[in-house]
Design a protein around this motif. Structure first.
Motif, PDB file in Angstrom:
ATOM      1  N   ARG B  43      -3.872  -0.479   3.546  1.00  0.00           N
ATOM      2  CA  ARG B  43      -3.383   0.728   3.726  1.00  0.00           C
ATOM      3  C   ARG B  43      -2.346   1.234   2.838  1.00  0.00           C
ATOM      4  NH1 ARG B  43      -3.150   3.510   8.416  1.00  0.00           N
ATOM      5  NH2 ARG B  43      -0.790   3.894   8.214  1.00  0.00           N
ATOM      6  N   GLU B  44      -1.584  -0.027   2.287  1.00  0.00           N
ATOM      7  CA  GLU B  44      -0.593   0.247   1.203  1.00  0.00           C
ATOM      8  C   GLU B  44      -0.877   0.645   0.008  1.00  0.00           C
ATOM      9  OE1 GLU B  44       1.913  -3.333   1.137  1.00  0.00           O
ATOM     10  OE2 GLU B  44       2.859  -2.972   3.115  1.00  0.00           O
ATOM     11  N   LEU B  47      -2.316   4.349   0.464  1.00  0.00           N
ATOM     12  CA  LEU B  47      -1.175   5.207   0.520  1.00  0.00           C
ATOM     13  C   LEU B  47      -0.641   5.626  -1.029  1.00  0.00           C
ATOM     14  CD1 LEU B  47       1.054   4.195   3.313  1.00  0.00           C
ATOM     15  CD2 LEU B  47       0.709   6.479   2.588  1.00  0.00           C
ATOM     16  N   GLN B  48      -0.699   4.562  -2.044  1.00  0.00           N
ATOM     17  CA  GLN B  48      -0.237   4.708  -3.176  1.00  0.00           C
ATOM     18  C   GLN B  48      -1.378   5.670  -4.019  1.00  0.00           C
ATOM     19  OE1 GLN B  48       1.430   1.272  -5.264  1.00  0.00           O
ATOM     20  NE2 GLN B  48       1.301   0.354  -3.347  1.00  0.00           N
ATOM     21  N   VAL B  51      -0.628   9.164  -3.057  1.00  0.00           N
ATOM     22  CA  VAL B  51       0.358   9.880  -3.637  1.00  0.00           C
ATOM     23  C   VAL B  51       0.001  10.433  -5.114  1.00  0.00           C
ATOM     24  CG1 VAL B  51       2.798   9.628  -4.889  1.00  0.00           C
ATOM     25  CG2 VAL B  51       2.117   8.738  -2.554  1.00  0.00           C
ATOM     26  N   ARG B 152      -7.162  10.032 -14.143  1.00  0.00           N
ATOM     27  CA  ARG B 152      -7.606  10.843 -13.037  1.00  0.00           C
ATOM     28  C   ARG B 152      -8.657  11.697 -13.188  1.00  0.00           C
ATOM     29  NH1 ARG B 152      -3.862  14.418  -9.030  1.00  0.00           N
ATOM     30  NH2 ARG B 152      -5.267  15.477  -7.805  1.00  0.00           N
TER      31      ARG B 152
END
Lengths: 217, 217
Positions: B43-44, B47-48, B51, B152
């Motif tokens: 999850r962590e 989440l990153q 962002v 990206r």
DNA sequence: ATCACTTTTCTTGCATGCAACGAATGCGCG
DNA sequence: CGCGCATTCGTTGCATGCAAGAAAAGTGAT
């Protein structure tokens, strides 16, 4: 919205507004108790803020509000200048009547705040002005990047505007920026924004001097 | 390093390299089992990544690998072009012998890959070349931003280089970029990089066409 | 057969608990 | 009295458990 997302915004606001000082420690337990949730959503909020760079998370050693070295801060302002210049370039090329009106309106608000000698209000209108320029670039991604960096630099901008005589100069620069964009002068708009944002000469000294005060540990 | 950080890098690599297709669903339980950890660090990590924009996390509905709309993708490439142009400008202004050598070396590697007609190798050397330009800007923050966006966009660049005859043209543009930077021609370097990165004309069609293939759901 | 509604299942989001690591403190030794 | 080392304490990082919400499946009516 989630707890974690809400907390992220909340903490981010406190950092940007200066309620949470630069270098301040962010204790998970403490924040959890303060917001009435468990450590999990706090951790998730902090992790997200760490990615944006607003806070600095050292493994096993907790997180603190980022307090970049002067040279890095200068680099951030330089980057901001380049990104805003790009926004200006694109805005000058693509200006639509809708954005032209928004620019004039934002400029008028800045003038009004300036006339009132109200630094706090000018600060707010200045923010609006820049966001209008970002949007006028008609590049949603670039605008988003610009806004994100602007927010991150907000604590330092606030310090800068304290400098005497900065307001009139800032307003004059805004006028030049709008003039160039409306005239469709890509290079001129880019250069006007670049020099408006960049930190150089005396302003660098002002900036660094302002840094010492709040983080006087 | 943490589990969460390691996982973040691992998953990011899989997205950038294309192992995880655009639009692919990222199930927490599945990833947890696959990496032999609990859901928490997964999850962590997710989440990153959310962002940074590499993945898109919809509340209560899980996360998927971001598959931006063409217009947003175009905006991202335009932003990349402006950021690289800024790097070029600053590099031309500040070039030190060390960076000049690095540029020439990177250029030579591109030439070699080109001579071998090795697209995969050229792709790798192209990456190195651009990172060298970023660093030559002597602005660590800007370089970091550029690198992040470059990563990206990596999945799409890969598609682009498939287009026939793109390699020779790309190399020629690299030559022009280095020439301008070495000559200290700020505007020239900026323009050379801008037009090198920007997606326009036929390349836009190629890009959009390439998008359909992998995400053929 | 199609549509609307209910129920089930599955996934996410948060709380809690535990273990490992780092920092602070106390103790012995030089 | 200062320094090095061991112990204690506090915090972070991860695992697990549970509840709420959304998607999916099943059921009945038209």
């Amino acid at each position: 919205m989630n707890h974690a997302q809400r907390l992220r915004q909340r903490i981010e606001d406190e950092i940007v507004s200066g309620e949470l000082a630069l270098g301040a420690r962010l204790d998970e337990n403490q924040l959890a108790e303060r917001f009435g949730v468990s450590r999990t959503p706090i951790r998730e909020a902090l992790l997200q803020l760490a990615v944006t760079g607003l806070i600095q998370a050292k493994p096993r050693r907790g997180a603190v509000v980022s307090a970049p070295e002067p040279h890095l801060l200068l680099a951030m302002f330089e980057t901001m200048a380049e990104i805003e210049a790009a926004c200006g370039r694109l805005a000058a090329r693509r200006l639509v009547p809708e954005d032209a009106e928004a620019l004039q309106a934002a400029l008028a608000s800045c003038r009004a705040a300036m006339a009132l000698q109200d630094a706090e209000s000018y600060y707010a209108e200045n923010y609006v002005f820049h966001t209008v320029v970002y949007r006028a670039s008609r590049n949603a991604f670039l605008a988003e990047q610009a806004l994100s960096l602007h927010r991150r630099l907000a604590p330092y901008r606030r310090l800068q505007l304290r400098v005497r005589q900065r307001l009139p100069q800032s307003l004059a620069e805004h006028e030049a920026i709008v003039a160039a964009i409306v005239a469709g002068d890509e290079a001129g708009a880019a250069e006007a924004l670049r020099s408006h944002v960049i930190v150089q000469g005396d302003r660098f000294t002002d900036l660094v001097a302002g840094l010492r005060a709040p983080s006087a540990a």
